[in-house]
Design a protein around this motif. Structure first.
Motif, short mmCIF file in Angstrom:
data_model
loop_
_atom_site.label_atom_id
_atom_site.label_comp_id
_atom_site.label_asym_id
_atom_site.label_seq_id
_atom_site.Cartn_x
_atom_site.Cartn_y
_atom_site.Cartn_z
N GLY A 1 0.82 -1.21 0.00
CA GLY A 1 0.00 0.00 0.00
C GLY A 1 0.85 1.26 0.00
N LEU A 2 1.93 1.22 0.75
CA LEU A 2 2.81 2.39 0.83
C LEU A 2 3.57 2.62 -0.47
N MET A 3 3.82 1.55 -1.23
CA MET A 3 4.58 1.67 -2.47
C MET A 3 3.93 2.62 -3.46
N VAL A 4 2.62 2.76 -3.37
CA VAL A 4 1.92 3.65 -4.31
C VAL A 4 1.41 4.91 -3.61
N SER B 1 20.43 -4.71 -1.08
CA SER B 1 19.60 -5.61 -1.87
C SER B 1 18.12 -5.28 -1.68
N ALA B 2 17.72 -5.03 -0.45
CA ALA B 2 16.32 -4.70 -0.16
C ALA B 2 15.94 -3.39 -0.84
N GLN B 3 16.81 -2.41 -0.80
CA GLN B 3 16.53 -1.11 -1.43
C GLN B 3 16.26 -1.30 -2.92
N GLU B 4 17.09 -2.10 -3.58
CA GLU B 4 16.93 -2.34 -5.01
C GLU B 4 15.64 -3.12 -5.29
N GLU B 5 15.36 -4.14 -4.48
CA GLU B 5 14.16 -4.94 -4.66
C GLU B 5 12.90 -4.12 -4.39
N LEU B 6 12.95 -3.23 -3.41
CA LEU B 6 11.80 -2.37 -3.13
C LEU B 6 11.51 -1.46 -4.31
N SER B 7 12.55 -0.89 -4.89
CA SER B 7 12.37 0.00 -6.05
C SER B 7 11.80 -0.78 -7.23
N LEU B 8 12.32 -1.97 -7.47
CA LEU B 8 11.83 -2.80 -8.57
C LEU B 8 10.37 -3.21 -8.32
N SER B 9 10.07 -3.61 -7.10
CA SER B 9 8.70 -4.00 -6.76
C SER B 9 7.73 -2.84 -6.97
N ARG B 10 8.15 -1.65 -6.60
CA ARG B 10 7.28 -0.48 -6.77
C ARG B 10 6.99 -0.23 -8.25
N GLN B 11 8.03 -0.31 -9.09
CA GLN B 11 7.84 -0.12 -10.52
C GLN B 11 6.88 -1.16 -11.09
N GLU B 12 7.06 -2.41 -10.67
CA GLU B 12 6.19 -3.49 -11.14
C GLU B 12 4.76 -3.30 -10.64
N LEU B 13 4.62 -2.86 -9.40
CA LEU B 13 3.30 -2.64 -8.82
C LEU B 13 2.55 -1.53 -9.55
#
Length: 149
Positions: free
Chosen positions: A16-19, A42-54
């Motif tokens: 929810g916070l990602m958007v 690694s988490a920072q990169e994965e969070l950014s990628l997840s946000r883009q995908e979301l």
């Protein structure tokens, strides 16, 4: 069972916070949580990628992809909690901080009043309106329009 529930709650909140507008603050805070296990970058990169995908999945209406993103973070949180049960309290605190509303001291008091008789159009009361356009067919302000002198 309690850790799985906490992980599920954490993943739902994270997605929810990602958007949301507070994503930058949330991302840094979540990355710090994962850094305790040694994989903050690694988490920072994965969070950014997840946000883009979301964002892409929501724009295309792909709810399955959004659910997969949440499931992935739920699994990752559950594993972090299993590896370090003391992290549960830190996750609870982080979730409460990230989902808390604005501080009472940071709220803005707004006072709106309408005076001067009859209003010949919509009246909105609130804060931070911009870019509004009102097209009200068939309404004429007295003294204007056909037959006005």
């Amino acid at each position: 069972m309690e850790l799985a529930s906490l992980a599920a709650s954490g993943a739902a909140t994270l997605v929810g916070l990602m958007v949301s507008e507070t994503w930058a603050q949330a991302r840094d805070r979540v990355a710090l949580f994962f850094a305790r296990g040694g994989d903050g970058t690694s988490a920072q990169e994965e969070l950014s990628l997840s946000r883009q995908e979301l964002i892409a999945s929501r724009e295309s209406g792909d709810e399955l992809a959004a659910a997969d993103i949440e499931a992935g973070w739920r699994t990752r949180l559950r594993r972090a909690l299993q590896d370090d049960p003391e992290a549960a309290e830190e996750l609870r605190l982080m979730l409460s901080e990230l989902t808390a509303g604005p501080d009472i001291g940071s709220t803005v008091a707004v006072h709106n009043s309408i005076s001067g008789g009859v209003q010949h159009g919509p009246v909105f009361q609130g804060q931070d309106f911009s870019g509004l356009t009102f097209n009200i067919p068939g309404t004429a302000v007295p003294g204007q329009g056909a037959g006005a002198e």
